[in-house]
Design an enzyme around this catalytic site. Sequence first.
Site, PDB file in Angstrom:
ATOM      1  N   SER A  95      17.010  -0.618  15.939  1.00 16.82           N
ATOM      2  CA  SER A  95      17.639   0.678  15.681  1.00 16.82           C
ATOM      3  C   SER A  95      16.691   1.820  16.013  1.00 16.82           C
ATOM      4  O   SER A  95      17.094   2.836  16.593  1.00 16.82           O
ATOM      5  CB  SER A  95      18.088   0.766  14.221  1.00 16.82           C
ATOM      6  N   CYS A 116      25.996   7.631  10.803  1.00 13.23           N
ATOM      7  CA  CYS A 116      25.392   8.911  10.400  1.00 13.23           C
ATOM      8  C   CYS A 116      25.843  10.084  11.265  1.00 13.23           C
ATOM      9  O   CYS A 116      25.393  11.212  11.047  1.00 13.23           O
ATOM     10  CB  CYS A 116      23.869   8.798  10.440  1.00 13.23           C
ATOM     11  N   ASP A 130       0.859  -1.178   0.000  1.00 11.27           N
ATOM     12  CA  ASP A 130       0.000   0.000   0.000  1.00 11.27           C
ATOM     13  C   ASP A 130       0.900   1.234   0.000  1.00 11.27           C
ATOM     14  O   ASP A 130       1.769   1.373   0.868  1.00 11.27           O
ATOM     15  CB  ASP A 130      -0.873  -0.019   1.257  1.00 11.27           C
ATOM     16  N   SER A 168      24.313   5.115  14.145  1.00  8.71           N
ATOM     17  CA  SER A 168      24.169   3.752  14.637  1.00  8.71           C
ATOM     18  C   SER A 168      25.514   3.195  15.086  1.00  8.71           C
ATOM     19  O   SER A 168      26.576   3.625  14.648  1.00  8.71           O
ATOM     20  CB  SER A 168      23.573   2.862  13.547  1.00  8.71           C
ATOM     21  N   ASN A 181      17.289   9.272   2.500  1.00 11.64           N
ATOM     22  CA  ASN A 181      18.327   9.150   3.517  1.00 11.64           C
ATOM     23  C   ASN A 181      19.668   9.675   3.015  1.00 11.64           C
ATOM     24  O   ASN A 181      20.173   9.216   1.995  1.00 11.64           O
ATOM     25  CB  ASN A 181      18.449   7.671   3.911  1.00 11.64           C
ATOM     26  N   GLU A 201      29.957   7.672   5.569  1.00 11.38           N
ATOM     27  CA  GLU A 201      30.115   6.227   5.718  1.00 11.38           C
ATOM     28  C   GLU A 201      30.082   5.570   4.342  1.00 11.38           C
ATOM     29  O   GLU A 201      29.889   4.363   4.221  1.00 11.38           O
ATOM     30  CB  GLU A 201      29.044   5.635   6.635  1.00 11.38           C
ATOM     31  N   THR A 242      14.121   3.230   2.549  1.00 11.43           N
ATOM     32  CA  THR A 242      14.832   4.285   3.277  1.00 11.43           C
ATOM     33  C   THR A 242      16.203   4.554   2.661  1.00 11.43           C
ATOM     34  O   THR A 242      17.129   4.958   3.356  1.00 11.43           O
ATOM     35  CB  THR A 242      14.981   3.929   4.769  1.00 11.43           C
ATOM     36  N   LYS A 256       8.423  10.232  15.653  1.00 11.11           N
ATOM     37  CA  LYS A 256       8.264   9.300  16.773  1.00 11.11           C
ATOM     38  C   LYS A 256       9.045   9.784  17.990  1.00 11.11           C
ATOM     39  O   LYS A 256       8.556   9.738  19.128  1.00 11.11           O
ATOM     40  CB  LYS A 256       8.747   7.908  16.364  1.00 11.11           C
ATOM     41  N   HIS A 290      18.062  13.907  13.201  1.00  2.00           N
ATOM     42  CA  HIS A 290      18.591  13.054  12.141  1.00  2.00           C
ATOM     43  C   HIS A 290      17.409  12.275  11.556  1.00  2.00           C
ATOM     44  O   HIS A 290      16.677  11.606  12.287  1.00  2.00           O
ATOM     45  CB  HIS A 290      19.624  12.082  12.724  1.00  2.00           C
TER      46      HIS A 290
END
Length: 388
Positions: free
Chosen positions: A201, A111, A29, A308, A275, A79, A152, A242, A233
């Site tokens: 993560s 990152c 979707d 990370s 990203n 990176e 992403t 979130k 970030h």
Amino acid sequence: MNVGIDQIGFYTPSYYLDLRDLAHARNEDPNKYLIGIGQERQAVPPASQDAVTMAANAAVQVVTPENRERISLIIFGTESGVDNSKSGAIYLQQLLGLKREARAFEIKQACYGATAGLQMAKDFVTAHPEQEALVVGADVARYGLGTPGEVTQGCGAIAMTISANPRTLAISPNSSVYSDDIMDFWRPLDHTVALVDGHYSNDIYQQFFQKTIHAYCEQQQTNLTDFQALTFHLPYSKLGLKALRTILPEVNEAHQQQWLTEFESSRVYNRQVGNLYTGSLYLSLLSLLDHAQGLTSGNQIGLFSYGSGAQGEFFAGTLQSEFQNSNRRKQIDDMLDRRQRLDVNQYEEFFTQWPTFNTANVTIDPAPDDAEFVFTGVVDNKRQYRQR
């Protein structure tokens, strides 16, 4: 004396994938991508673009005749490095014609690299206020076709000049940091795509945000309501939302609405690009500067950086008199509007043909690429770059 970001430049390649097309191709979707992760489009790099060329295409926007001779420090956060020994900063120094009497090096910590560079540059300029630093964050985010992380992906570069008495954002002298040995995202030396434990993560990201923002407020004896906006970030824009929602109950309803409104301003560009790894926080900052609804000079904003593995840092910035730039916004809008939309088959061909690093010789035709700086191939294991 204030020290911080004087100018910001941004570059992303001239191709993109509409995530509605990807959703249909993957039998999903579209709202899972558009709403569920908060992304609309994803930048796709042609073979003629890598971390070095994207950094140069962003940095040329902020290196001027006025500051060229003052730049004495060049820091390249990435990176997506192109060599295990030689830094992208050396290539960048050569491509931009910057003076040889400068330190130039590369930083890697997922990152977080550009933020480490920014903090080092801030300290350098504090000690040498007559000089400036160039800090870039440039990456190609790759997870693989048909993988959970495919949606992403993205690519691009942010370049910032760091100076005394900056025109854009003064950076706080202090910050709050937190690090731990976390296996949430990594890329072994023999891998061209990242490995990630996505749900883990996401949880770690939010935990580090909570730790660092509250530690900052405690250490600096400041309140959450002192921040008129918060930037994050954004490997995908829903993740920042979130994290923001976790602290909304700690402020009143009016402040909640203010943060939410400015958050929407801060993810306009990220939703269209995807990203950037090291550049994602600073693309969000740039989006906020260009689209802010109610911010003025002197307002304080919070910045949360995450890499990370894992490293988190929260710091503050004070908006300066020239933080909004209508010409810059128009240039970015024009760049995004000019991009060519790829169908899914074309995107998959771009993905599989993007050069890996295990070839001694390859020739890349840069003709379809309209960028000023391009990658033209490898000759005897030596990467070849060109300015048009």
